[in-house]
Each structure stands twice: as structure tokens, then as C-alpha cells.
Design a protein around this motif. Structure first.
Motif, short mmCIF file in Angstrom:
data_model
loop_
_atom_site.label_atom_id
_atom_site.label_comp_id
_atom_site.label_asym_id
_atom_site.label_seq_id
_atom_site.Cartn_x
_atom_site.Cartn_y
_atom_site.Cartn_z
N MET A 1 37.52 48.95 39.81
CA MET A 1 38.39 47.79 40.02
C MET A 1 37.65 46.72 40.82
O MET A 1 37.02 47.03 41.83
N GLU A 2 37.70 45.51 40.33
CA GLU A 2 37.05 44.40 41.02
C GLU A 2 38.04 43.74 41.99
O GLU A 2 39.24 43.66 41.71
N ARG A 4 38.31 40.65 42.61
CA ARG A 4 38.88 39.47 41.95
C ARG A 4 40.11 39.85 41.12
O ARG A 4 41.14 39.17 41.16
N VAL A 5 40.01 40.94 40.38
CA VAL A 5 41.12 41.37 39.53
C VAL A 5 42.30 41.85 40.38
O VAL A 5 43.46 41.61 40.04
N TYR A 8 44.21 38.92 41.35
CA TYR A 8 45.05 38.50 40.23
C TYR A 8 46.33 39.33 40.18
O TYR A 8 47.44 38.80 40.02
N THR A 31 43.52 34.47 29.85
CA THR A 31 42.52 35.18 30.65
C THR A 31 43.18 36.10 31.65
O THR A 31 42.79 37.26 31.82
N LEU A 32 44.21 35.57 32.32
CA LEU A 32 44.92 36.38 33.32
C LEU A 32 45.60 37.58 32.66
O LEU A 32 45.54 38.70 33.17
N GLN A 35 43.07 40.24 31.89
CA GLN A 35 42.59 40.94 33.08
C GLN A 35 43.61 41.98 33.56
O GLN A 35 43.25 43.10 33.93
N ILE A 36 44.90 41.62 33.52
CA ILE A 36 45.94 42.56 33.93
C ILE A 36 46.02 43.72 32.94
O ILE A 36 46.15 44.88 33.34
N ASP A 38 43.57 44.86 31.08
CA ASP A 38 42.39 45.69 31.29
C ASP A 38 42.57 46.59 32.51
O ASP A 38 42.13 47.75 32.52
N LEU A 39 43.19 46.06 33.56
CA LEU A 39 43.43 46.85 34.77
C LEU A 39 44.39 48.02 34.46
O LEU A 39 44.19 49.14 34.93
#
Length: 292
Positions: A1-2, A4-5, A8, A31-32, A35-36, A38-39
Motif C-alpha cells: 500500500m502506498e 498516496r493511495v 486517497y 484515476t481516483l 486507485q480505490i 486497486d486498493l
């Protein structure tokens, strides 16, 4: 987990809206969303329940949100302190403490410290001893002040001068105001508020043991100021430390010490396992030089 993410994720959890978070974070909504998603894939399950007008955290999402807020606070604090060490003493100093009039001497020392190091930003947190100890171990706090005779062998500890006097806070028109001190028998039949921490510790068990079955606890509090407001509305009583009610509330309430007397010390503590920042180390040295 980054990191940055995770930021978000926290933003979406706070706004409940992907579009609003995208606007705040200055990223596109696709994009957001990606990212969610992918998390969620990385963690193996949904973090949000997608509804027509809002996004609501799932149980897994609530757990991640709680842990992530702590992680991000620690990241921000560490970044500020590392940057501070590159130039001069700056950064942040996080101090957690319970409520006590006896902390005036420590606050006086802290005020002079800030004058000497104006680039240090101080964050004061209020909490009970258990919460403070946990946050010290997690690195969220640099320094804590806990009340009571506690087992502090896991921490570096320093005893502050003065003790907290326990007593009964009462409406200013109470007939108990005629007394100079309050005995256990005086509490029989009174609707009482007590601090949650003292109740968990069974702190008053010995003091009122002869009348324990006749004591009526109608509620608990963390902050005595809020308890004072409730006392005015409900016409009840509270057991608390002396000197904590002030302002408009103080004119409507009165304090009488307990008899036999009960008091508790204040202890400055800091972790044996966490590396202190330059600001925290300097302040601890001042505390030791002043109070040891």
C-alpha cells in the motif's frame, strides 16, 4: 500500500463522494476510482458500499480507516521532524495529558520552550492514561502526562510536583455546600457522575466500601467540563479533581474535598522504545532539569 493511495482512501471515506474527493485531491475521478479499486483488489475485498449518492465504509473499510488515520499522522509527524533535523530545531511536539490544574508548571515550561524554539509546533491532546500510553507506544505522541499511581515500568517516567485532590462537584444551591468535606455517607442516594477511568479502576471501591451498595452512579465522563454542563441540567453531582471547572460554569457549581482525603500524582512519561525527535528530546531535558 502506498501512502498516496491511503490518503486517497481517507479522503473518500471522509467525503463519502468520489467526485468531491477527486476535486479536493486534484486528480481525475477515473484515476481516483481506479486507485480505490486497486486498493480493494490488493486487500482482497470491498472497502466501500457504493450507494446511489454516497459511498459508505464496509466493516473492513472502517477498520482500515481507523488504522490509516494513525499511520498518516505518524508519517506526517516523522516527515516534519526529519526535515527539522536538517536545519534547526523545528517540527512538531505532540503531548497527551489528562485534565489537571497541577499541569500549570509544565505548561509554563512549555510556553518558555516555544519562545526559545518558535519553529516547533505543539499539539496538545486530551485523553485518559490508557489511551495516552497506547499512543506513546504507537509513536503518535512524544510525551504523555498520566494521573494516578500506575505501573509505569514500560516507560521513562518523571514525577511532577503537586497532586490532584479528589472531591465532589455539586450545584451551588446544594445543602452539602455547608460541609467542609464530603464523607462516603454523604453520597448515599445522590445521582453521581464519575470519571470513566476511575470507574474501570474501581478507584473508589475502598473509600466508599461501607456504603457501596447505596452509591448511585448515573453516568461517566472523560472531560469534566462536559460533566459540569450535564450537572446543571440534571441537578446531579460529580466526583472529580479540584480546579478544573472555570468560566460561567464555575459560578453555578461548587467543590468540596473528600474525607478521608484522596489524591493522585501526575507523571510525565515517554516511550523507552521510540526514538524521540530533536524537539521532544530538548523538551524532555528541560523537564528533567526543572523537576528532577
Amino acid at each position: 500500500m502506498e501512502i498516496r493511495v491511503l490518503r486517497y482512501f481517507v479522503s473518500v471515506a471522509q467525503t463519502h463522494n468520489m467526485s468531491e474527493s477527486a476535486r479536493i485531491l486534484h486528480v481525475s475521478q477515473p484515476t481516483l476510482s481506479r486507485q480505490i479499486a486497486d486498493l480493494e483488489t490488493e486487500l482482497g475485498g470491498p472497502l466501500f458500499e457504493r450507494r446511489s449518492r454516497e459511498m459508505v465504509l464496509t466493516p473492513t473499510g472502517r477498520y482500515l480507516f481507523e488504522k490509516t488515520t494513525t499511520i498518516l499522522k505518524l508519517v506526517d509527524k516523522t516527515t516534519a521532524n526529519v526535515q527539522a533535523q536538517q536545519v534547526n530545531v523545528s517540527g512538531t511536539l505532540d503531548i497527551g495529558a489528562g485534565e489537571s490544574i497541577q499541569l500549570k508548571s509544565l505548561m509554563n515550561l512549555l510556553g518558555h520552550f516555544q519562545i526559545d524554539y518558535p519553529d516547533v509546533v505543539v499539539h496538545l491532546h486530551t485523553g485518559n492514561a490508557m489511551a495516552i500510553e497506547t499512543q506513546l507506544e504507537n509513536g503518535v505522541l512524544d510525551i504523555g502526562v498520566v494521573m494516578g499511581r500506575r505501573d509505569l515500568h514500560l516507560f521513562n517516567a518523571l514525577h511532577l510536583p503537586g497532586e490532584n485532590q479528589w472531591g465532589l462537584l455539586m450545584p451551588a444551591n446544594s445543602p452539602l455546600l455547608q460541609k467542609t468535606a464530603i464523607a462516603p455517607n454523604d453520597l448515599i442516594g445522590l445521582p453521581l457522575l464519575v470519571s470513566e477511568q476511575s470507574l474501570l479502576r474501581e478507584f473508589f471501591a475502598d473509600w466508599w466500601r461501607n456504603v457501596a451498595d447505596e452509591i448511585t452512579v448515573v453516568g461517566t465522563y472523560d472531560l469534566i467540563y462536559n460533566a459540569g454542563l450535564l450537572m446543571q441540567e440534571r441537578n446531579c453531582y460529580a466526583i472529580g479533581f479540584d480546579g478544573l471547572i472555570s468560566g460561567e460554569t464555575s459560578s453555578k457549581l461548587a467543590f468540596r474535598p473528600l474525607s478521608p482525603a484522596l489524591s493522585e500524582p501526575n507523571n510525565v512519561i515517554w516511550s523507552k522504545n521510540q526514538q524521540l525527535s530533536s524537539a521532544a528530546s530538548l523538551f524532555i531535558k528541560r523537564v528533567q532539569a526543572t523537576f528532577e
